[in-house]
Write a protein that holds these residues in place. Sequence first.
Motif, PDB file in Angstrom:
ATOM      1  N   ASP A   8       0.899  -0.951  -0.137  1.00 14.79           N
ATOM      2  CA  ASP A   8       0.354  -0.015   0.039  1.00 14.79           C
ATOM      3  C   ASP A   8       0.378   1.479   0.094  1.00 14.79           C
ATOM      4  N   THR A  11       2.428   1.658  -3.640  1.00 16.78           N
ATOM      5  CA  THR A  11       1.694   2.459  -4.177  1.00 16.78           C
ATOM      6  C   THR A  11       0.809   3.135  -3.767  1.00 16.78           C
ATOM      7  N   ASP A  12       1.150   4.269  -2.796  1.00 20.84           N
ATOM      8  CA  ASP A  12       0.304   5.509  -2.305  1.00 20.84           C
ATOM      9  C   ASP A  12       1.471   6.524  -3.428  1.00 20.84           C
ATOM     10  N   ASN A  15       1.758   6.227  -6.786  1.00 23.56           N
ATOM     11  CA  ASN A  15       0.373   7.879  -7.038  1.00 23.56           C
ATOM     12  C   ASN A  15       0.780   9.167  -7.320  1.00 23.56           C
TER      13      ASN A  15
END
Length: 71
Positions: A8, A11-12, A15
């Motif tokens: 996570d 991914t953050d 992004n």
Amino acid sequence: MYGFDKADAFTDTINAKLRILEKSPFIGRRLDTLPSVRKLPIQPYNVVYYAVAERQVIILNILDSRRHSSL
């Protein structure tokens, strides 16, 4: 071994970089061998390769530079 929290967080981070890239698509450095392709570090060991076509950013690849040190 990496868990969901690490995934996570990664991914953050991706992004967040892509949002910056969306606002400033020419921020990445051009490649000498392929001037239409740019690269932008995501983290110390990850690099995103992309091209800008008209008003779009096209993500070509995200690589772990530890495994692809020649790029």
